[in-house]
Design an enzyme around this catalytic site. Structure first.
Site, short mmCIF file in Angstrom:
data_model
loop_
_atom_site.label_atom_id
_atom_site.label_comp_id
_atom_site.label_asym_id
_atom_site.label_seq_id
_atom_site.Cartn_x
_atom_site.Cartn_y
_atom_site.Cartn_z
CG ASN A 1 -1.98 0.98 1.30
OD1 ASN A 1 -2.78 1.06 0.37
ND2 ASN A 1 -2.05 1.77 2.37
CG HIS B 1 -4.73 10.22 1.39
ND1 HIS B 1 -5.87 10.12 2.15
CD2 HIS B 1 -3.92 9.22 1.80
CE1 HIS B 1 -5.75 9.11 2.99
NE2 HIS B 1 -4.58 8.53 2.79
C1 XIL Z 1 -3.71 8.56 9.48
C2 XIL Z 1 -4.92 8.60 10.37
O1 XIL Z 1 -6.05 8.92 9.59
C3 XIL Z 1 -4.73 9.62 11.47
O2 XIL Z 1 -5.79 9.53 12.42
C4 XIL Z 1 -3.40 9.39 12.18
O3 XIL Z 1 -3.17 10.43 13.10
C5 XIL Z 1 -2.26 9.34 11.19
O4 XIL Z 1 -2.54 8.35 10.23
N1 XIL Z 1 -1.53 6.92 5.18
C6 XIL Z 1 -1.92 5.83 5.90
C7 XIL Z 1 -2.86 5.98 7.03
O5 XIL Z 1 -1.57 4.70 5.53
O6 XIL Z 1 -2.61 5.06 8.06
C8 XIL Z 1 -2.83 7.36 7.59
O7 XIL Z 1 -3.86 7.47 8.56
C9 XIL Z 1 -3.01 8.39 6.48
C10 XIL Z 1 -1.90 8.29 5.47
#
Ligand code: XIL
Length: 448
Positions: free
Chosen positions: A201, A237
């Protein structure tokens, strides 16, 4: 909870789900599609990240249970949460999510086994051979606890650097074990739970670029040498700095052509209104166009709990109202909406009312506020008109967008279009009096 108990709770859950299905069938004539049901109709799952701490909030769980077919614990399965000190596993919060999901017949994605972030500090202090053992123990401890209960695991997360080099990111695993740590992690994961799909991932790998090509080359190498890998997760994202790439589908397809599944694992897109909705449509269409794109997960239920809440990147607003992005995703999945919603029964019969109050007043101006209330059907959007007395002009407007025709202001929602039956929203505006203190007239509200 030991495995036996976990399995028992799973069997008990199946009974609950069967009962729920009967109730749903009895009401099917009026039932609308949900994200989960519409995606299932396309042979895909539609999931969300979930935080255990919100499961006690009625609106949160109602939305979760109604709409989604798969859940990913947002933080609860990470290394710091599950093995805060060496050899001591804590599963309380993760179990809460898994138990909730199973009792509602939802699948669970596992996130994540080996990652440089949210890593307890003890891991970084180990020498190479101890670290290798600790990594394998973590994988077998965590995966073993949920053996047979997780449809896909993110075995390794974010092991590549951003930028043009395609190099590996520095981490205790990379720095002490070298490139081979990823392969070792996947082999340990296959042994720990042979039924789970094993995914790599990452983010900024959604389009064709140096980073995604480096991941691609690794996956190609793994599949050619028989290293166990089943899927690649694309976090997805997006925001204005990192928009939905135009070659998203092609990128998903080139990975799928290597013989692995692809999944959209952490989707969120900052923005609002129709622009955000259009971006979500692109993502869903890209997944549906790739046969091996098996499902999509959005990174949270509601904007208010998003890790990027300021960017309002999700499908439900802070009041759990469906945003235009929700309608767009549902319709891209081929689903139809509920009563009064696009494609749903009663579309075109939805109504709303608009009422006006003056909320502030001073010599040269005043603030007005209009409350828009949905009638007995939920509405997807609304339009309200405000006619200004002669000489007055509007200098500011919030929670809406305005178009002017002479002294008639037509207001449409900015983020607040979707309203449940009987629910309200407001928009406000500042008026310059120019010598006239008369009240504006609020015309008919129309709903769609
Ligand atoms: C993020 C969470 O959404 C937050 O609550 C935490 O503080 C930090 O992590 N990539 C990932 C996720 O694989 O695990 C992350 O999630 C966002 C970016």
């Amino acid at each position: 909870m030991n495995m036996m108990l976990r399995r028992l709770s799973r069997a008990a859950a199946a009974g609950l789900v069967a009962a729920a299905a009967l109730t749903a069938a009895a009401h099917s004539a009026e039932a609308a599609d949900t994200l989960g049901s519409a995606a299932a109709g396309q042979g895909r799952y539609f999931g969300t990240a979930v935080a255990a701490g919100h499961l006690g909030e009625a609106d949160y769980t109602a939305t979760l249970d109604r709409e989604f077919g798969s859940v990913t614990p947002e933080n609860e399965m990470k290394w710091d949460a599950t093995e805060p000190s060496r050899g001591t596993f804590t599963f309380t919060s993760a179990d809460r999510i898994v138990d909730h999901a199973q009792s509602r017949g939802m699948d669970v994605r596992g996130h994540t086994l080996v990652w440089h972030s949210q890593l307890p500090s003890w891991v970084g202090t180990l020498g190479a051979s101890d670290l290798r053992t600790a990594m394998k123990d973590h994988i077998s401890g965590l995966m073993g606890h949920y053996k047979g209960e997780i449809h896909s695991w993110d075995v390794v997360n974010e092991a590549f650097q951003d930028g043009g080099s395609g190099a590996r990111r520095s981490s205790p695993f990379q720095d002490k074990l070298g490139d081979g740590f990823i392969e070792e992690a996947f082999r340990a994961a296959r042994a720990a739970d042979p039924a789970a799909k094993l995914c790599y991932n990452d983010y900024n790998t959604d389009g064709v670029n140096a980073k995604s090509t480096a991941v691609y080359n690794m996956v190609k190498d793994f599949t050619s040498r028989g290293v166990p890998i089943d899927c690649v997760g694309f976090q997805s994202h997006f925001n204005s700095n990192s928009p939905v790439p135009s070659d998203y589908r092609q990128n998903l397809q080139r990975f799928a052509d290597l013989g692995v599944d692809v999944q959209i694992t952490e989707l969120d897109i900052e923005g609002s209104g129709s622009a955000q909705a259009a971006d979500y449509t692109k993502v869903v269409q890209a997944c549906l166009a790739v046969e091996r794109c098996t499902g999509m997960t959005v990174w949270g239920v509601t904007d208010k709990y998003s890790w990027r809440s300021g960017g309002t990147p999700l499908l439900f607003d802070g009041n759990y109202a469906e945003k235009p992005a929700y309608d767009a995703v549902l319709s891209a999945l081929g689903g139809s909406g509920g009563p009064g919603e696009p494609g749903g029964p009663g579309e075109g019969t939805a109504t709303c009312t608009a009422t006006y109050t003056r909320t502030a007043d001073w010599n040269g101006g005043y603030n007005g506020e209009v409350t828009v209330t949905a009638g007995s059907e939920p509405i997807g959007s609304w339009t309200a008109t405000v006619t200004l007395p002669a000489r007055q002009s509007v200098s500011a407007l919030w929670n809406g967008t305005a178009a002017f025709n002479g002294n008639v202001m037509t207001v449409r929602p900015s983020w607040n279009g979707a309203l449940a039956a009987g629910a309200s929203t407001t928009f406000g505006f500042t008026v310059t009096k120019n010598g006239s203190d008369a009240a504006p007239a609020v015309g008919a509200c129309t709903a769609s």
